[in-house]
Design a protein around this motif. Structure first.
Motif, PDB file in Angstrom:
ATOM      1  N   ASP A  19       9.851  -4.794   6.839  1.00 27.71           N
ATOM      2  CA  ASP A  19       9.163  -3.776   6.692  1.00 27.71           C
ATOM      3  C   ASP A  19      10.579  -2.489   6.502  1.00 27.71           C
ATOM      4  OD1 ASP A  19      10.390  -3.045   9.333  1.00 27.71           O
ATOM      5  OD2 ASP A  19       8.369  -3.061  10.344  1.00 27.71           O
ATOM      6  N   ASP A  20      10.305  -1.335   6.827  1.00 26.77           N
ATOM      7  CA  ASP A  20      11.442  -0.410   6.465  1.00 26.77           C
ATOM      8  C   ASP A  20      12.143  -0.465   7.404  1.00 26.77           C
ATOM      9  OD1 ASP A  20      10.115   0.705   4.248  1.00 26.77           O
ATOM     10  OD2 ASP A  20       9.451   2.435   5.387  1.00 26.77           O
ATOM     11  N   GLU A  48      17.205   5.381   2.002  1.00 30.64           N
ATOM     12  CA  GLU A  48      15.908   6.337   2.429  1.00 30.64           C
ATOM     13  C   GLU A  48      15.933   6.521   3.638  1.00 30.64           C
ATOM     14  OE1 GLU A  48      12.549   4.513   0.666  1.00 30.64           O
ATOM     15  OE2 GLU A  48      12.872   5.328  -1.334  1.00 30.64           O
ATOM     16  N   SER A  52      14.525   6.822   7.458  1.00 29.15           N
ATOM     17  CA  SER A  52      13.582   6.231   8.192  1.00 29.15           C
ATOM     18  C   SER A  52      13.199   7.214   9.526  1.00 29.15           C
ATOM     19  CB  SER A  52      13.910   4.858   8.622  1.00 29.15           C
ATOM     20  OG  SER A  52      14.064   3.954   7.562  1.00 29.15           O
ATOM     21  N   HIS A  88      16.954   3.123   5.201  1.00 25.18           N
ATOM     22  CA  HIS A  88      16.856   1.647   4.835  1.00 25.18           C
ATOM     23  C   HIS A  88      17.165   1.642   3.214  1.00 25.18           C
ATOM     24  CE1 HIS A  88      12.844   3.803   4.128  1.00 25.18           C
ATOM     25  NE2 HIS A  88      12.910   3.073   3.258  1.00 25.18           N
ATOM     26  N   LYS A 125      17.290   1.614  -0.737  1.00 22.57           N
ATOM     27  CA  LYS A 125      16.065   1.792  -1.614  1.00 22.57           C
ATOM     28  C   LYS A 125      15.645   0.512  -2.491  1.00 22.57           C
ATOM     29  CE  LYS A 125      17.542   6.336  -2.751  1.00 22.57           C
ATOM     30  NZ  LYS A 125      17.951   7.463  -3.956  1.00 22.57           N
TER      31      LYS A 125
END
Length: 324
Positions: free
Chosen positions: A212-213, A281, A283, A303, A305
């Motif tokens: 996930d992120d 990006e 989180s 995290h 991109k």
């Protein structure tokens, strides 16, 4: 008349090296996470303002890159002359860490190692024991899992596969003799092979990983959760795994910027993206403080991109093709 010749390049290099040593030795290492344990989000506005006005502080920025994850830790630095300003809890934690393995950092290192080396489609399995096979101690449990990995690699060799990458964690729930093993493994084999190679218990759980992120941080935190008694956990990894990349600087988030982020936590994301937004990006983040010395600790996670991940993957594929 004699002429003095100076090797300017050598002098510059020596000067830079001495400068780095001086900067490295200038600040005291301490457990900054232990020092800043009060969440700023729980404080009233006037309390935050009082702490912010406490004076100038030198803040260090530590960056840890683990696979798709970037952790940013911003914390105060103290010189030897400022030793009295370091919270007592942090110095006590530092003294304990000098005598014993710092379990918290070990858990973080395990999590970061997993994020560096594993991803979607790799395997997470939990292997258990039947009652008649339960080990009497961690030495026996370690021997069991070592022999298992050897058998698994022999089976992989027959299939034309290299030895598996792995991170393993041995766990004994609350010290009650409920031994089991968590493993993260290469995903280029069947789940049946992973389970069938274990012959000491039948109630096992094997599944494919999905990031996930936060990468695989959630899973990694679960299998390395804090132990309640000594000797309950032990982790190890296969040789040759990638290691997290760590760096530290004193210029990215200075005192003024830190105060702005503390005063309004909506400022954290744009401040982070100013430095890292081309590749990452945002989180989430947390701000903590110590109300004795009026200092702050900011931890943020970003995290990579998706486009950056794809480009990174393409570069790896091109390098692999060139080698072949």
């Amino acid at each position: 008349m004699s002429v003095l010749v100076i090797d300017s390049n050598k002098s510059d290099i020596q000067g830079q090296a001495m400068g780095k040593r001086r900067r490295k030795n200038r600040y005291i290492e301490y457990d900054y996470e232990a020092a800043y344990n009060k969440q700023v989000a729980l404080l009233e506005a006037d309390q935050i303002d009082r702490l912010i006005k406490s004076g100038h502080v030198v803040y260090a920025t530590k960056e840890i890159r683990s696979g798709s994850q970037l952790e940013v830790e911003i914390y105060p630095e103290f010189t030897k002359e400022q030793r009295h300003e370091i919270p007592k809890a942090a110095l006590e934690a530092r003294r304990r860490a000098q005598k014993n393995l710092n379990e918290k950092n070990s858990r973080k290192n395990c999590e970061r190692t997993i994020n560096c080396n594993f991803g979607d489609g790799d395997i997470w399995c939990t292997l258990t024991y039947d009652p008649e096979n339960v080990p009497e101690d961690i030495e026996r449990a370690t021997k069991d899992i070592t022999n298992y990995i050897k058998r698994l690699n022999r089976a992989r060799k027959k299939l034309g596969l290299e030895n598996t990458k792995y991170v393993r964690v041995i766990e004994n729930n609350e010290g009650n003799g409920h031994w089991h093993h968590h493993l993260v493994l290469s995903g280029d084999m069947s789940l049946d092979l992973v389970e069938d190679t274990w012959n000491l218990g039948g109630r096992n759980h094997t599944r494919r990983l999905k990031t996930d992120d936060d990468g695989l941080t959630g899973m990694a935190n679960y299998i390395t959760k804090e132990k309640k008694q000594p000797g309950q956990k032990k982790w190890a990894a296969s040789k040759g795994l990638k290691k997290p990349e760590e760096s530290k600087n004193h210029y990215k988030f200075k005192n003024k910027i830190v105060k702005e982020m503390v005063r309004d936590r909506d400022n954290i994301e744009p401040a982070m993206l100013r430095w890292f937004g081309s590749e990452y990006e945002f989180s989430h983040a947390e701000v903590r403080c110590n109300d004795v010395n009026g200092r702050f600790y900011i931890s943020a996670r970003l995290h990579r991109k998706q486009t950056a991940q794809k480009n990174s993957s393409s570069r790896r594929q091109r390098r692999r093709a060139a080698r072949e």
